[in-house]
Design an enzyme around this catalytic site. Structure first.
Site, PDB file in Angstrom:
ATOM      1  N   SER A   1      -1.043  15.971 -12.150  1.00  0.00           N
ATOM      2  CA  SER A   1      -1.325  15.786 -13.413  1.00  0.00           C
ATOM      3  C   SER A   1      -1.768  17.113 -14.079  1.00  0.00           C
ATOM      4  CB  SER A   1      -2.290  14.729 -13.710  1.00  0.00           C
ATOM      5  OG  SER A   1      -2.757  14.606 -15.097  1.00  0.00           O
ATOM      6  N   ASP A  24       0.646  -1.263  -0.055  1.00  0.00           N
ATOM      7  CA  ASP A  24       0.018  -0.070  -0.054  1.00  0.00           C
ATOM      8  C   ASP A  24       0.892   1.264   0.148  1.00  0.00           C
ATOM      9  OD1 ASP A  24      -2.301   1.263   2.526  1.00  0.00           O
ATOM     10  OD2 ASP A  24      -1.740   1.965   0.624  1.00  0.00           O
TER      11      ASP A  24
HETATM   12  C1  LIG Z   1      -5.785   9.013   1.843  1.00  0.00           C
HETATM   13  C2  LIG Z   1      -6.111   7.806   2.217  1.00  0.00           C
HETATM   14  C3  LIG Z   1      -5.714   7.131   0.752  1.00  0.00           C
HETATM   15  C4  LIG Z   1      -6.189   5.312   0.998  1.00  0.00           C
HETATM   16  N1  LIG Z   1      -5.248   5.047   2.050  1.00  0.00           N
HETATM   17  C5  LIG Z   1      -4.532   4.041   1.936  1.00  0.00           C
HETATM   18  N2  LIG Z   1      -4.143   3.627   0.633  1.00  0.00           N
HETATM   19  N3  LIG Z   1      -4.081   3.287   3.043  1.00  0.00           N
HETATM   20  C6  LIG Z   1      -5.503   5.894   3.488  1.00  0.00           C
HETATM   21  C7  LIG Z   1      -5.301   7.131   3.215  1.00  0.00           C
END
Ligand SMILES: CC1CCN(C(=N)N)CC1
Length: 330
Positions: free
Chosen positions: A198, A34
């Site tokens: 972008s 992530d």
């Molecule tokens: C701003 C958010 C985007 C989605 N998130 C994530 N990918 N962990 C949480 C924070």
């Protein structure tokens, strides 16, 4: 050194899971890599059994290299309202054949229902910037920040695919994985995300609309979340598309295939085109012929999110050395 690892999509490409080996001997867990967060947390032997539903567990007691960080805790909540929290160990973490010998591994003692019900997801491995890490009393570095100086080049690349396995590479760029030039844009990491701007977008075969779209490159978000003005323009081109207040989302007929959506990268005219079929995210069962839109509004977040719907149309270089993103078609 360099490394690479296969990442596999869950159904509807809602997330991509990647095997990661933790501890000695290695305990393999499948984690959601992530780039929108910076904690490495896992289901563990310390997760209450009523909150576990098929996930693999990290068991520090079975790892000869696990060290408990006494008094350290973590607690995180995500954009979709899910959350988790727990305690912290240091242990060996291997991804793509690359080992960080002393990585902060955050063992969950609490997870929200969304995680319990996602039985294939054993935790998250954050590749955002360390400033976002939630460990107290001292924030911890991400796995990438810890491995970076060992890599031939301080970068990793994401090559996510629609409905099939993709690849994360570390330390090098696979020339065979992209078509044409990689256009680089600067990243502002002051909010801890891979934030870039972008310069515009196009709908279908239409002309490029020059407008700045500030957003984050986020492997941990499923959809493409854009300014409401752009989203309204896109769905206005599709007969039968509508904002479904009950779902709180735009929906559209599952047929015919909707227009492609392109976003510009850099000042060299590079555009990434998302095939219209990626925007037919999933059939909404009760209505039958209507689909959930893969493009939704970024309202309330404060920036756009180039999630998996966008990333799976591109080869993306996350350059931790120069704090920049590279985008190429593939
Ligand atoms: C701003 C958010 C985007 C989605 N998130 C994530 N990918 N962990 C949480 C924070």
């Amino acid at each position: 050194s360099t490394g690479n690892e296969v990442t596999k999509p869950e159904s509807y490409d809602v997330e991509y899971l990647t095997p990661v080996s933790i501890g000695t001997p290695g305990q393999v867990l499948h984690l959601d890599i992530d780039t929108g967060s910076s904690d490495l947390w896992v289901f563990s032997s310390e997760t209450p059994s009523n909150l576990v539903n098929g996930q693999s567990l990290y068991e520090p007691a079975k790892s000869s290299t696990a060290q408990k960080l006494e008094g350290y805790t973590w607690k995180i909540s995500y954009g979709d309202g899910s959350s988790s929290s727990g305690v912290v160990y240091r242990d060996s973490v291997t991804l793509g054949g690359l080992t960080v010998s002393s990585q902060a591994v955050e063992a969950a003692t609490q997870v929200s229902e969304e995680f319990t019900s996602d039985s294939n997801n054993d935790g998250l491995l954050g590749l955002g910037f360390g400033s976002l890490n939630t460990v107290q009393p001292k924030g911890q570095k991400t796995w990438f920040e810890n491995i970076m100086q060992e890599l031939d080049s301080p970068i990793f690349t994401a090559d996510l695919k629609a409905g099939e396995p993709g690849t994360y590479n570390f330390g090098y760029i696979d020339k065979n994985a992209h078509i044409g030039n990689i256009s680089y844009v600067s990243v502002n990491d002051s909010n801890g995300y891979w934030t870039w701007t972008s310069p515009g977008y196009a709908i279908g075969t239409g002309a490029l609309v020059s407008t700045q779209i500030m957003g984050i490159a986020d492997t941990g978000t499923t959809l493409l979340l854009l300014p409401s003005t752009i989203v309204v323009m896109y769905y206005a081109q599709i007969p039968g598309a509508l904002y479904d207040a009950t779902q709180g989302a735009y929906t559209l007929p599952c047929s015919p295939t909707p227009p492609d959506f392109s976003f510009a990268v850099g000042d060299d005219g590079q555009v990434i085109t998302i095939p219209g079929e990626y925007i037919l995210y999933a059939a909404i069962t009760s209505i039958g012929t209507m689909c959930f839109g893969g493009i939704q509004a970024d309202s309330g977040i404060g920036f756009s999110i180039f999630g998996d719907v966008a990333l799976k149309a591109a080869f993306v270089v996350f350059d931790g050395g120069k704090k920049r993103l590279g985008w190429a078609s593939k």
